[in-house]
Motif scaffolding. Structure first.
Motif, PDB file in Angstrom:
ATOM      1  N   THR A  99      -4.481  -0.641   9.293  1.00 45.26           N
ATOM      2  CA  THR A  99      -3.345   0.077   9.882  1.00 45.26           C
ATOM      3  C   THR A  99      -2.569  -0.772  10.881  1.00 45.26           C
ATOM      4  N   THR A 100      -2.934  -2.041  11.036  1.00 44.59           N
ATOM      5  CA  THR A 100      -2.265  -2.915  12.000  1.00 44.59           C
ATOM      6  C   THR A 100      -1.689  -4.131  11.290  1.00 44.59           C
ATOM      7  N   ASP A 101      -0.791  -4.851  11.980  1.00 44.95           N
ATOM      8  CA  ASP A 101      -0.170  -6.031  11.393  1.00 44.95           C
ATOM      9  C   ASP A 101      -1.106  -7.232  11.379  1.00 44.95           C
ATOM     10  N   GLU A 142      -3.341   6.854   7.364  1.00 36.69           N
ATOM     11  CA  GLU A 142      -2.448   6.079   8.224  1.00 36.69           C
ATOM     12  C   GLU A 142      -2.033   4.779   7.530  1.00 36.69           C
ATOM     13  N   ARG A 175       1.756   3.689   6.366  1.00 38.16           N
ATOM     14  CA  ARG A 175       2.301   2.412   6.860  1.00 38.16           C
ATOM     15  C   ARG A 175       2.806   1.554   5.716  1.00 38.16           C
ATOM     16  N   GLU A 183       5.938   3.030   3.737  1.00 42.66           N
ATOM     17  CA  GLU A 183       7.208   2.786   4.416  1.00 42.66           C
ATOM     18  C   GLU A 183       7.750   1.394   4.103  1.00 42.66           C
TER      19      GLU A 183
END
Length: 339
Positions: free
Chosen positions: A106-108, A134, A138, A141
């Motif tokens: 869920t993070t870059d 989540e 992400r 999108e």
């Protein structure tokens, strides 16, 4: 282009005295065929259960796969993780480990994102599902996709595997179409509790002969055609055996030329194979079956004795007209057993 493909090209450009992969039978790219199949499923975001025989080096397979998926079209970002550190750990530790990995989707960056401690299976399932959703939102999108590639599933507690399967089933029901997140779980063939709903089940193949030669060259550099060809056949394509022989050739400046030299080139892996054979020989029925297979000829499968020998990493199935047969997985196994 994968590293293995580049090594095959290097072999093709080598002088005539070198090993020529084009001169060998159609089973030359068995592992490459498996890689193409798994890549295709992951690009369609299908879940996968990958069965990994002993000594098959699943981590290196998944790392190359992740690189190919990231560079190809459509691109799929992958997070590769080993569950081996969870060997012998209790379920709460496994829950926290898995939640930490899922949070990284869920993070870059693959960095640590705080995750809550959970006290029970229901709490784990709730948080895991939230994290998958989540990640789905992400990547939806961005018009991208992500896959979690986990190997060493046999080290996870059985109840944790059941929880993970239930989480996946719920996630799949929330996103029956247009999923942007998927999962691959790899485990040894003696881990029947590995399950994901609607997962494609794939067995990780050993190297074909040309692939084994290319992998040896990648470790040791170009060597004489005859010794390279002999080593590739001796290995049976078992990735750990291929790696051990390549390292021995690099260390000594040449590939061992005798059967005894090849056995010595296996180093500690030879002791591991010998131990597996000794365990099998402790059972009279398995010992008799191994004796029959030492001749190197394919035999009609007998599940009661062949199943345990396959789990031990000593046999493989071969497809022949009419019916499948079983075969000693590599001449190296017979050589070690008889040394």
């Amino acid at each position: 282009m994968s590293r293995l493909a580049r090594r095959l090209q290097m072999l093709k450009r080598a002088p005539e005295s070198r090993f020529d992969p084009d001169q060998h039978f159609l089973e030359a790219a068995l592992r490459g065929k498996t890689a193409r199949k798994v890549r295709a499923h992951l690009r369609r975001l299908d879940p996968i259960v990958l069965m990994t025989p002993r000594w098959s080096r699943p981590q290196s397979f998944l790392e190359e796969l992740a690189l190919d998926l990231a560079l190809g079209e459509p691109a799929v970002g992958c997070r590769t993780v080993s569950f081996r550190p969870l060997k012998g750990r209790a379920a709460p530790e496994a829950w926290y480990f898995i939640l930490t990995v899922l949070s990284q989707l869920t993070t870059d960056q693959w960095n640590d994102k705080p995750v809550p401690m959970v006290a029970g299976r229901r709490g784990f399932q709730t948080v895991a599902l939230d994290l998958l959703m989540e990640a789905q939102d992400r990547f939806a999108e961005r018009g991208a996709a992500v896959a979690l590639l986990g190997h060493g599933g046999e080290y996870l507690p059985v109840e944790t595997l059941e929880d993970l399967a239930e989480v996946w089933a719920k996630f799949k029901s929330w996103y029956p179409h247009d999923r942007k997140t998927t999962m691959l779980l790899a485990a040894s063939i003696d881990a029947p509790s590995i399950y994901l709903e609607d997962a494609k089940k794939v067995q990780l193949a050993d190297f074909g002969e040309a692939e084994a030669a290319a992998a040896i060259v990648g470790t040791a550099g170009l060597t004489g055609r005859r010794s390279l060809e002999t080593a590739a056949r001796f290995s049976g394509g078992i990735p750990e055996v291929v790696t051990a022989l390549g390292r021995a050739a690099r260390k000594h400046g040449e590939m061992p030329r005798t059967r005894a030299g090849l056995v010595r080139g296996l180093g500690p892996l030879g002791d591991e194979i010998r131990y597996a054979v000794d365990i099998a020989n402790a059972d009279s029925a398995l010992a008799d079956r191994l004796d029959m297979l030492m001749a190197g000829e394919p035999l009609i499968e007998e599940p009661s004795v062949d199943g345990p020998l396959m789990m031990a990493g000593l046999l493989r199935k071969v497809r022949l007209p009419g019916e499948d047969r079983v075969l000693l997985r590599a001449p190296a196994i017979g050589a070690v057993a008889q040394a």
